[in-house]
Design an enzyme around this catalytic site. Structure first.
Site, mmCIF file in Angstrom:
data_model
loop_
_atom_site.group_PDB
_atom_site.id
_atom_site.type_symbol
_atom_site.label_atom_id
_atom_site.label_comp_id
_atom_site.label_asym_id
_atom_site.label_seq_id
_atom_site.Cartn_x
_atom_site.Cartn_y
_atom_site.Cartn_z
ATOM 1 N N TRP A 184 0.859 -1.185 0.000
ATOM 2 C CA TRP A 184 0.000 0.000 0.000
ATOM 3 C C TRP A 184 0.890 1.227 0.000
ATOM 4 C CZ3 TRP A 184 -0.216 4.147 3.402
ATOM 5 C CH2 TRP A 184 -1.194 5.103 3.109
ATOM 6 N N GLU A 225 -3.098 -2.971 -2.519
ATOM 7 C CA GLU A 225 -4.226 -2.363 -1.797
ATOM 8 C C GLU A 225 -4.516 -0.957 -2.300
ATOM 9 O OE1 GLU A 225 -5.324 -0.917 2.774
ATOM 10 O OE2 GLU A 225 -3.479 -2.039 2.381
ATOM 11 N N LYS A 227 -6.876 2.766 -2.419
ATOM 12 C CA LYS A 227 -7.473 3.732 -1.497
ATOM 13 C C LYS A 227 -8.192 4.799 -2.289
ATOM 14 C CE LYS A 227 -6.549 6.176 2.808
ATOM 15 N NZ LYS A 227 -5.576 6.456 3.883
ATOM 16 N N ASP A 258 -9.648 -2.817 1.589
ATOM 17 C CA ASP A 258 -9.742 -2.245 2.934
ATOM 18 C C ASP A 258 -11.111 -1.599 3.066
ATOM 19 O OD1 ASP A 258 -9.614 -0.125 5.019
ATOM 20 O OD2 ASP A 258 -7.538 -0.811 5.224
ATOM 21 N N HIS A 261 -11.526 2.205 2.574
ATOM 22 C CA HIS A 261 -10.878 2.863 1.444
ATOM 23 C C HIS A 261 -11.804 3.123 0.268
ATOM 24 C CE1 HIS A 261 -6.441 1.839 2.627
ATOM 25 N NE2 HIS A 261 -7.123 2.463 3.576
ATOM 26 N N HIS A 285 -8.718 -6.053 4.557
ATOM 27 C CA HIS A 285 -8.363 -5.358 5.770
ATOM 28 C C HIS A 285 -9.670 -4.819 6.326
ATOM 29 C CE1 HIS A 285 -3.764 -4.392 5.421
ATOM 30 N NE2 HIS A 285 -4.032 -5.664 5.641
ATOM 31 N N ASP A 293 -11.929 7.372 6.130
ATOM 32 C CA ASP A 293 -11.058 6.255 6.487
ATOM 33 C C ASP A 293 -10.390 6.510 7.830
ATOM 34 O OD1 ASP A 293 -9.444 3.959 6.351
ATOM 35 O OD2 ASP A 293 -7.834 5.078 5.377
ATOM 36 N N ASP A 295 -10.366 4.325 10.566
ATOM 37 C CA ASP A 295 -9.800 3.136 11.211
ATOM 38 C C ASP A 295 -10.257 2.942 12.650
ATOM 39 O OD1 ASP A 295 -8.079 2.028 9.085
ATOM 40 O OD2 ASP A 295 -7.038 3.931 9.246
ATOM 41 N N ASP A 325 -7.388 -3.883 10.354
ATOM 42 C CA ASP A 325 -6.592 -2.658 10.241
ATOM 43 C C ASP A 325 -7.328 -1.518 10.918
ATOM 44 O OD1 ASP A 325 -4.891 -0.631 9.631
ATOM 45 O OD2 ASP A 325 -5.124 -0.726 7.470
#
Length: 418
Positions: A184, A225, A227, A258, A261, A285, A293, A295, A325
């Site tokens: 990433w 990955e 985003k 993810d 993302h 993820h 994003d 997390d 993640d």
């Protein structure tokens, strides 16, 4: 009422639909979750010249007791694993190398710098996954790495990713389980670019160079990955979903999704079945975006349940590599790991206890009335009693009893850290 009595009553309700609860347990026991080490130290890592976070990554909060050494981090992970049912994997970044106080540039990292992690994983029967770290570094200060217009900077990051794949291959060979190596990058622009194509051409060429090294897929699996945007790359990200989806399919790499993302209304659960038609495997993820994003710790929300359902009802437990993640420094970090990982497992159990074949039959018959009625009914089925019994059988705390272990560990260990 005892856990056993509650379980037997709940089990009987599921059995009315032909659901074998014990078989669900057996399947769940075989699913490893790749638990991210960076929750424990706020994505700091252990480089000698440790840099401030960059690349659109931010960790908020100042809860005491974060890990400041590799031994502390491993000790904290050990504690979390005691509270999570099953055997799992640990996901590392390159910044978690141990160099004995020597400054080692990222493109010079070797397997020996991760031998302590490998020995620890072997002792605890854990798998390892890996990520080259293309952020929090002077050569990523302007937000560009593998797509940088300066070939010297690009070459540095190419060498770092090549070194990372060799480290991962060594990990997989040592542990007898392939390491997932995920690339990433933060590359993008804050404002509307005048040229979207050229940076993507450079990224493609960089990836081609990285993957030109032959690595044994018995020991290492490559993933890329995407985003949507990040801090400092609000208008344009070079490695978009479309870019990496095309690259992964054309070059036989795993596409890693993810859950934070994508656009806020875009559901990763909806992508899983589509992508499995064209890929033997894919990687996740799992995070929890709140407006962006961000997390957050994974909760047992509708999207997590839907992700579990998409994996289970499509017989993809061995095809989807599930990683986590998230990072939250405002709460106890071991509690964060425990809550998030237990919820991921709970979502899979929830899916395993659904009458999936019957629901598919209703849909194929056009019987949408019965389908909706049954879906709604199962939302209040007693999965809690089944989960509690599973935890007891797996010798981990039931309900919120694990909080007592976390509090005790905080008093004994975390509060004594500077």
């Amino acid at each position: 009422m005892s856990i056993e009595q509650s379980y037997q009553l709940a089990k009987a309700q599921y059995e009315k639909w032909g659901i074998d609860v014990e078989a669900a347990f057996d399947k769940l026991k075989q699913v490893p979750i790749s638990i991210h080490c960076w929750q424990g130290d706020d994505v700091s890592g252990f480089e000698v010249d440790q840099q401030e976070l960059s690349g659109g990554i931010d960790v908020t909060g100042d809860y005491p007791g974060k890990a400041t050494t590799p031994d502390e981090l491993r000790k904290d992970i050990d504690q979390a694993l005691k509270l999570i049912p099953g055997k799992h994997r640990i996901n590392l970044h390159a910044i978690y190398a141990e160099t004995d106080g020597e400054k080692v540039e990222r493109d010079k990292l070797e397997p020996k710098h991760f031998q302590n992690w490998i020995d620890w994983a072997k002792k605890n029967e854990l798998g390892l996954d890996f990520n080259p770290t293309l952020f929090s570094h002077p050569k990523a200060a302007d937000g560009l790495t593998l797509s940088h217009p300066n070939p010297e900077i690009r070459d540095f990051w190419i060498r770092h990713c090549q070194a990372s794949r060799k480290i991962a291959e060594h990990m997989g060979r040592e542990l007898g389980s392939p390491t997932l190596t995920n690339v990433w990058i933060p590359d993008g622009y804050k404002d509307t670019p005048s040229d979207r194509l050229t940076p993507r051409k450079r990224l493609k060429e960089s990836l081609d160079a990285i993957f030109s090294d032959e690595i044994d897929e018995h020991y290492n699996l490559d993933a890329v990955e995407s985003k949507l945007f990040g801090i400092g790359s609000e208008a344009y990200v070079v490695g978009s979903h479309e870019f990496y989806l095309g690259y992964a399919l054309k070059n036989n790499k795993l596409c890693l999704l993810d859950t934070g993302h994508y656009h806020p209304t875009e559901m990763v659960s909806n992508k899983i079945s589509a992508m499995l038609l064209y890929s033997d495997k894919l990687a996740l993820h799992v995070s929890r975006p709140v407006r962006w994003d961000s997390d957050h710790v994974v909760t047992f929300d509708d999207e997590l349940k839907e992700i579990g359902l998409e994996i289970v009802r499509n017989n993809a437990l061995d095809k989807v590599m599930i990683g986590l993640d998230f990072f939250d420094a405002s709460i106890n970090r071991i509690a964060a790991w425990t809550i998030g990982t237990r919820n991921m497992l709970k979502s899979l159990l929830y899916a395993l206890l659904m009458p999936n074949e019957q629901l598919k039959k209703y849909q194929e018959e056009g019987n949408f009335t019965d389908r909706l009625a049954v879906l709604e009914e199962f939302k209040t089925y007693p999965i809690g009693a089944i989960w509690d019994y599973y935890c007891e059988q797996m010798n981990v705390p039931v309900g919120t009893d694990w909080l007592n272990d976390v509090r005790a560990y905080e008093e004994k260990e975390l509060k004594n850290r500077k």
